[in-house]
Design a protein around this motif. Structure first.
Motif, PDB file in Angstrom:
ATOM      1  N   SER A 156       0.693  -1.332   0.031  1.00  0.00           N
ATOM      2  CA  SER A 156       0.113   0.017   0.046  1.00  0.00           C
ATOM      3  C   SER A 156       0.926   1.232   0.178  1.00  0.00           C
ATOM      4  CB  SER A 156      -0.926  -0.009   1.320  1.00  0.00           C
ATOM      5  OG  SER A 156      -1.696   1.221   1.356  1.00  0.00           O
ATOM      6  N   SER A 199      -7.629   2.426  -8.896  1.00  0.00           N
ATOM      7  CA  SER A 199      -7.537   1.554  -7.867  1.00  0.00           C
ATOM      8  C   SER A 199      -7.225  -0.053  -8.542  1.00  0.00           C
ATOM      9  CB  SER A 199      -8.881   0.921  -7.095  1.00  0.00           C
ATOM     10  OG  SER A 199      -9.425   2.372  -6.727  1.00  0.00           O
ATOM     11  N   SER A 257     -10.679  -3.206 -13.101  1.00  0.00           N
ATOM     12  CA  SER A 257      -9.586  -3.845 -12.324  1.00  0.00           C
ATOM     13  C   SER A 257     -10.414  -4.593 -11.526  1.00  0.00           C
ATOM     14  CB  SER A 257      -9.035  -2.444 -11.472  1.00  0.00           C
ATOM     15  OG  SER A 257      -8.099  -2.608 -10.829  1.00  0.00           O
ATOM     16  N   THR A 291      -7.241   2.009   1.717  1.00  0.00           N
ATOM     17  CA  THR A 291      -6.702   0.731   1.433  1.00  0.00           C
ATOM     18  C   THR A 291      -7.608  -0.202   2.322  1.00  0.00           C
ATOM     19  OG1 THR A 291      -4.434   1.218   1.037  1.00  0.00           O
ATOM     20  CG2 THR A 291      -4.592  -0.741   1.697  1.00  0.00           C
ATOM     21  N   ASN A 322       0.980   3.959  -3.041  1.00  0.00           N
ATOM     22  CA  ASN A 322       0.542   5.451  -2.878  1.00  0.00           C
ATOM     23  C   ASN A 322       1.749   6.227  -3.417  1.00  0.00           C
ATOM     24  OD1 ASN A 322      -1.752   5.096  -1.726  1.00  0.00           O
ATOM     25  ND2 ASN A 322      -1.124   4.582   0.168  1.00  0.00           N
ATOM     26  N   ALA A 363     -11.379  -3.870  -7.691  1.00  0.00           N
ATOM     27  CA  ALA A 363     -12.311  -2.610  -7.358  1.00  0.00           C
ATOM     28  C   ALA A 363     -13.645  -3.191  -8.111  1.00  0.00           C
ATOM     29  CB  ALA A 363     -11.753  -1.539  -8.324  1.00  0.00           C
ATOM     30  N   GLY A 408      -5.387  -4.137  -6.776  1.00  0.00           N
ATOM     31  CA  GLY A 408      -5.654  -4.853  -5.674  1.00  0.00           C
ATOM     32  C   GLY A 408      -4.536  -6.035  -5.747  1.00  0.00           C
ATOM     33  N   LEU A 427      -7.609  -3.908  -1.337  1.00  0.00           N
ATOM     34  CA  LEU A 427      -8.089  -2.853  -2.369  1.00  0.00           C
ATOM     35  C   LEU A 427      -7.124  -1.581  -2.108  1.00  0.00           C
ATOM     36  CD1 LEU A 427      -9.856  -1.726  -4.707  1.00  0.00           C
ATOM     37  CD2 LEU A 427     -11.414  -1.158  -3.056  1.00  0.00           C
ATOM     38  N   TYR A 428      -6.387  -1.252  -3.102  1.00  0.00           N
ATOM     39  CA  TYR A 428      -5.339   0.098  -3.024  1.00  0.00           C
ATOM     40  C   TYR A 428      -6.389   1.163  -3.568  1.00  0.00           C
ATOM     41  CZ  TYR A 428      -2.095  -3.696  -2.051  1.00  0.00           C
ATOM     42  OH  TYR A 428      -1.709  -5.016  -1.745  1.00  0.00           O
ATOM     43  N   GLY A 429      -7.498   1.609  -3.055  1.00  0.00           N
ATOM     44  CA  GLY A 429      -8.305   2.655  -3.447  1.00  0.00           C
ATOM     45  C   GLY A 429      -8.085   3.951  -2.836  1.00  0.00           C
ATOM     46  N   SER A 430      -9.261   4.697  -2.763  1.00  0.00           N
ATOM     47  CA  SER A 430      -9.063   6.044  -2.049  1.00  0.00           C
ATOM     48  C   SER A 430      -8.819   5.756  -0.539  1.00  0.00           C
ATOM     49  CB  SER A 430     -10.272   6.607  -2.055  1.00  0.00           C
ATOM     50  OG  SER A 430     -11.602   5.682  -2.034  1.00  0.00           O
TER      51      SER A 430
END
Ligand code: AHM
Ligand code: MG
Length: 352
Positions: A58, A145, A264, A186, A62, A267, A147, A181-184
Motif C-alpha cells: 500500500s 484502484s 480492475s 486501502t 501510494n 475494484a 489490488g 484494495l488500494y483505492g481512495s
C-alpha cells in the motif's frame, strides 16, 4: 495551525488504539482463532503476515506517482538503485513476508510460471498460499484502484515440500480467501469461512481497523452490470442476448440496468460486493476460456462472494466446484448477486 492539526490527528489515533470498540485486524484474527479449538496458530500467522505485506505494498502503491517523477520503472532511482516493476515488487514483498513463517509448504503467484518453493533454511508448513500480487497493474499509470488477491489451501500430499497437486484443488477446499484494495483508502477484505469482514487501513496508526463486519451483498441489489462491452462482437449469442436484456432492449418491458466498469477486478468486485449487481468476464471467440485466472482471481472472489450470500459461476458451473488442471488456468467469470448471476446462467444455457 499545523500543530493543532497534527495534535488532533494524534489524539484520534490514540483514541482508536484505546477505544475497546475498535477492532484491529490482528485482534479479529486472534479472536477467530479462539473459535477453532484445533488451531495451531499457523493459519493466523499466514493472515497476519499478509497484513504486513499489504501495508508495505500500500505504501509503495501510494508513492507510485512520485516514483515516476523521480525515475520510472526500469530506470535507476535517485539512490542509484534500479526501480522494479511494482507487480514484481509486490510479489517479492509477499514472498518474503511469508517464506519464513513455517506455515507454508509452497506458494503460487501470477507473476511466476512455476510454484514458488520455500527456501531450504526455513521450516515448511501445512498450507499453500496462492496470490495475484498486484491485479490490474496496468491501471497504476492512471491512478486507478488496483489490488492484491489471495487464497489459502491446506496441503494434501505427503512430504514436506508443496507440489503442484497441493495447488490444484477446487475452490471449495479453500480455507481462506481475501483481497486488498488500494483505492481512495486501502481495504483488506477476507473470509475464513466465518463470514466476510472488511478492514480499512488507518495510515496514522498503520493498522487495519474493522469497518465492515459480516458483509452481505444487499438484497434487493443495485441493478448494475460490470463488463468490458467492447468485446460484444466476439461474444456468444446467449451473452449478447443477456446484454440486450440488461439494457432493457429485449422487448420484455424490463428496466435497464446501470453500467460500471473500472477494468480492475478487485475494484469492480468490491463495488459488486457492497452494492450488488453482476460482474462478468465472459469467454469470447478470441479467448475461449476468458481472461481471468481460476486459482488466484476467480476462486478467492467466489469464496468471498458465496460467504456474502452471492453466487459465482463460469456461466454454467459453480466456480468453487471447478477442478483446476493448471496453476495459471483461465475461466470465464459471472459473480455477484445470486438472482442476477442465476439469470445470466439462464441466458447462457441457450448456447449449449
Ligand atoms: P492482470 O492480471 O494482467 O492485471 O489482468 C486482470 C485484469 C482484471 O483486474 C480486470 O478485471 C481485467 O484484467 C480487465 O481486462 P480487460 O482490459 O480485458 O477489460
Ligand atoms: Mg491478475
Amino acid at each position: 495551525m499545523f500543530w493543532r492539526w497534527a495534535g488532533s490527528q494524534q489524539s484520534k489515533s490514540h483514541e482508536a488504539m484505546t477505544n475497546s470498540s475498535v477492532v484491529t485486524l490482528e485482534r479479529h484474527i486472534v479472536e477467530e482463532e479462539r473459535n477453532r479449538p484445533e488451531a495451531t496458530g499457523a493459519f493466523s500467522n499466514i493472515l497476519l503476515s499478509i497484513t504486513l505485506a499489504a501495508k508495505i505494498i500500500s505504501r509503495e502503491v501510494n508513492k507510485a506517482g512520485i516514483v515516476d517523477l523521480l525515475g520510472g520503472t526500469g530506470d535507476t532511482n535517485v539512490q542509484g538503485e534500479r526501480v522494479q516493476k511494482l507487480d514484481l515488487y509486490a510479489q517479492d514483498v509477499i514472498y518474503r513476508a511469508m517464506d519464513h513463517t513455517g506455515a507454508l509448504c509452497c506458494m503460487v503467484s501470477e507473476e511466476s510460471e512455476d510454484i514458488l518453493p520455500i527456501p531450504e533454511q526455513f521450516p515448511k508448513g501445512k498450507y499453500v498460499l496462492i496470490f495475484d500480487p498486484l491485479d490490474g497493474s496496468s491501471n497504476i499509470d492512471v491512478n486507478v484502484s488496483i489490488g492484491t488477491i489471495f487464497s489459502v489451501h491446506r496441503k494434501i500430499t505427503d512430504g514436506e515440500d508443496g507440489t503442484v497437486e497441493d495447488c490444484l484443488q477446487a475452490g471449495c477446499k479453500q480455507v481462506a480467501a481475501g483481497y486488498v484494495l488500494y483505492g481512495s483508502s486501502t481495504m483488506l477484505v477476507y473470509t475464513s469461512g466465518q463470514g466476510v469482514h472488511g478492514f480499512t487501513l488507518d495510515p496514522s496508526i498503520g493498522e487495519f481497523l474493522l469497518s465492515h463486519r459480516d458483509l452481505v451483498i444487499p438484497d434487493p441489489p443495485s441493478r448494475m452490470y460490470s463488463i468490458n462491452e467492447a468485446y460484444y462482437p466476439r461474444w456468444s449469442r446467449g451473452q449478447q442476448r443477456l446484454m440486450q436484456h440488461l439494457k432493457g432492449l429485449d422487448g420484455e418491458g424490463t428496466v435497464s440496468y446501470s453500467s460500471r466498469y473500472i477494468g480492475s477486478l478487485v475494484a469492480d468486485f468490491h463495488r459488486t460486493l457492497l452494492k450488488g449487481g453482476i460482474f462478468m468476464y465472459p469467454a469470447d471467440s478470441k479467448s475461449p476460456h476468458g481472461k481471468l485466472r481460476l486459482l488466484y482471481e476467480a476462486a478467492p472472489m467466489a469464496m468471498i462472494c458465496e460467504q456474502a450470500g452471492g453466487r459465482a459461476s463460469d456461466g454454467g458451473t459453480r466456480i468453487l466446484d471447478l477442478i483446476p488442471e493448471a496453476i495459471h488456468q483461465r475461466t470465464p467469470l459471472y459473480i455477484g448477486s445470486s438472482e442476477i448471476v442465476a439469470m445470466a446462467e439462464d441466458f447462457l444455457a441457450e448456447d449449449v
